[in-house]
Design a protein around this motif. Sequence first.
Motif, mmCIF file in Angstrom:
data_model
loop_
_atom_site.group_PDB
_atom_site.id
_atom_site.type_symbol
_atom_site.label_atom_id
_atom_site.label_comp_id
_atom_site.label_asym_id
_atom_site.label_seq_id
_atom_site.Cartn_x
_atom_site.Cartn_y
_atom_site.Cartn_z
ATOM 1 N N GLN A 246 131.762 107.676 -2.812
ATOM 2 C CA GLN A 246 131.129 108.295 -1.646
ATOM 3 C C GLN A 246 131.746 107.734 -0.375
ATOM 4 O O GLN A 246 132.379 106.681 -0.405
ATOM 5 C CB GLN A 246 129.609 108.029 -1.653
ATOM 6 C CG GLN A 246 128.881 108.550 -2.875
ATOM 7 C CD GLN A 246 127.396 108.240 -2.821
ATOM 8 O OE1 GLN A 246 126.756 108.442 -1.775
ATOM 9 N NE2 GLN A 246 126.846 107.754 -3.909
ATOM 10 N N ASP A 247 131.529 108.418 0.731
ATOM 11 C CA ASP A 247 132.181 108.056 1.990
ATOM 12 C C ASP A 247 131.940 106.609 2.379
ATOM 13 O O ASP A 247 132.831 105.928 2.894
ATOM 14 C CB ASP A 247 131.690 108.994 3.101
ATOM 15 C CG ASP A 247 132.329 108.672 4.432
ATOM 16 O OD1 ASP A 247 131.599 108.582 5.442
ATOM 17 O OD2 ASP A 247 133.571 108.496 4.471
ATOM 18 N N ARG A 248 130.703 106.129 2.153
ATOM 19 C CA ARG A 248 130.352 104.803 2.636
ATOM 20 C C ARG A 248 130.062 103.832 1.509
ATOM 21 O O ARG A 248 129.324 102.863 1.682
ATOM 22 C CB ARG A 248 129.159 104.915 3.582
ATOM 23 C CG ARG A 248 129.519 105.561 4.906
ATOM 24 C CD ARG A 248 128.305 105.907 5.721
ATOM 25 N NE ARG A 248 127.576 107.040 5.172
ATOM 26 C CZ ARG A 248 126.459 107.519 5.685
ATOM 27 N NH1 ARG A 248 125.914 106.957 6.734
ATOM 28 N NH2 ARG A 248 125.874 108.557 5.140
ATOM 29 N N GLN A 249 130.645 104.074 0.330
ATOM 30 C CA GLN A 249 130.441 103.208 -0.819
ATOM 31 C C GLN A 249 131.792 102.811 -1.393
ATOM 32 O O GLN A 249 132.659 103.652 -1.649
ATOM 33 C CB GLN A 249 129.612 103.953 -1.885
ATOM 34 C CG GLN A 249 129.279 103.107 -3.096
ATOM 35 C CD GLN A 249 128.567 103.901 -4.186
ATOM 36 O OE1 GLN A 249 128.779 105.102 -4.310
ATOM 37 N NE2 GLN A 249 127.733 103.240 -4.963
ATOM 38 N N PHE A 250 131.943 101.514 -1.607
ATOM 39 C CA PHE A 250 133.205 100.989 -2.120
ATOM 40 C C PHE A 250 132.875 100.026 -3.241
ATOM 41 O O PHE A 250 132.037 99.130 -3.063
ATOM 42 C CB PHE A 250 133.953 100.265 -0.989
ATOM 43 C CG PHE A 250 135.440 100.194 -1.130
ATOM 44 C CD1 PHE A 250 136.166 99.240 -0.414
ATOM 45 C CD2 PHE A 250 136.148 101.073 -1.918
ATOM 46 C CE1 PHE A 250 137.553 99.170 -0.508
ATOM 47 C CE2 PHE A 250 137.524 101.008 -2.023
ATOM 48 C CZ PHE A 250 138.226 100.056 -1.310
ATOM 49 N N ILE A 251 133.502 100.213 -4.405
ATOM 50 C CA ILE A 251 133.156 99.433 -5.590
ATOM 51 C C ILE A 251 134.390 98.710 -6.095
ATOM 52 O O ILE A 251 135.477 99.303 -6.200
ATOM 53 C CB ILE A 251 132.581 100.343 -6.692
ATOM 54 C CG1 ILE A 251 131.281 100.992 -6.201
ATOM 55 C CG2 ILE A 251 132.320 99.550 -7.963
ATOM 56 C CD1 ILE A 251 130.741 102.058 -7.123
ATOM 57 N N LEU A 252 134.231 97.452 -6.412
ATOM 58 C CA LEU A 252 135.296 96.643 -7.002
ATOM 59 C C LEU A 252 134.930 96.377 -8.460
ATOM 60 O O LEU A 252 133.816 95.941 -8.740
ATOM 61 C CB LEU A 252 135.445 95.329 -6.242
ATOM 62 C CG LEU A 252 136.570 94.399 -6.697
ATOM 63 C CD1 LEU A 252 137.928 94.996 -6.353
ATOM 64 C CD2 LEU A 252 136.426 93.024 -6.049
#
Lengths: 111, 115
Positions: free
Chosen positions: A70-76
Amino acid sequence: SQTIHQWPATLVQPVGSPLSLECTVEGTSNPNLYWYRQAAGRGLQLLFYSIGIDQISSEVPQNLSASRPQDRQFILSSKKLLLSDSGFYLCAWSVRTDTQYFGPGTRLTVL
Amino acid sequence: DQQVKQNSPSLSVQEGRISILNCDYTNSMFDYFLWYKKYPAEGPTFLISISSIKDKNEDGRFTVFLNKSAKHLSLHIVPSQPGDSAVYFCAASPPGGGNNRKLIWGLGTSLAVNP
């Protein structure tokens, strides 16, 4: 105003286990997003950055991966953690400027 | 190859005196520079920045000086306070523009302000 969240704050994982760290940004749209790692006593190493959904650039080869569903979600993520993955993981965002704003970080210990 | 260098890993200063943190860079095309402050177990906090078209920027107790011919910048903290004790990172913005702005980071200088 903009805020950035990271969770969990601390994590202890065994070698070979999977990893998922999450970062979300509020109060802005279309941010650039970044994942950094700070090893003990070292500087900030850029791992991944993203300029949009599903647009990820990797800075260093490793067993980590990143996704931006999603635009404002970043997952490592990682499928199998190594001892050398231990460190302090930081997420950051920026919008139209060079100034990056950081989250509180996740302390990962791999045993 | 470290493009942004903070040659002093640590600095100790007396409370009330001036703290001077230094940063050198190798690429003369860098056009924007930033200083961040980081406490242990927290994310870095943006402090102050300077564009390459300026040679000085001031914000309260913090002043950044840029010497383009020497490829050198410095952060001055006056007067220093115990709460300033932290690691300070210098960062530079590489040329190229566009939307994918990355920063080139120094390794940091640990400042200790003694009461």
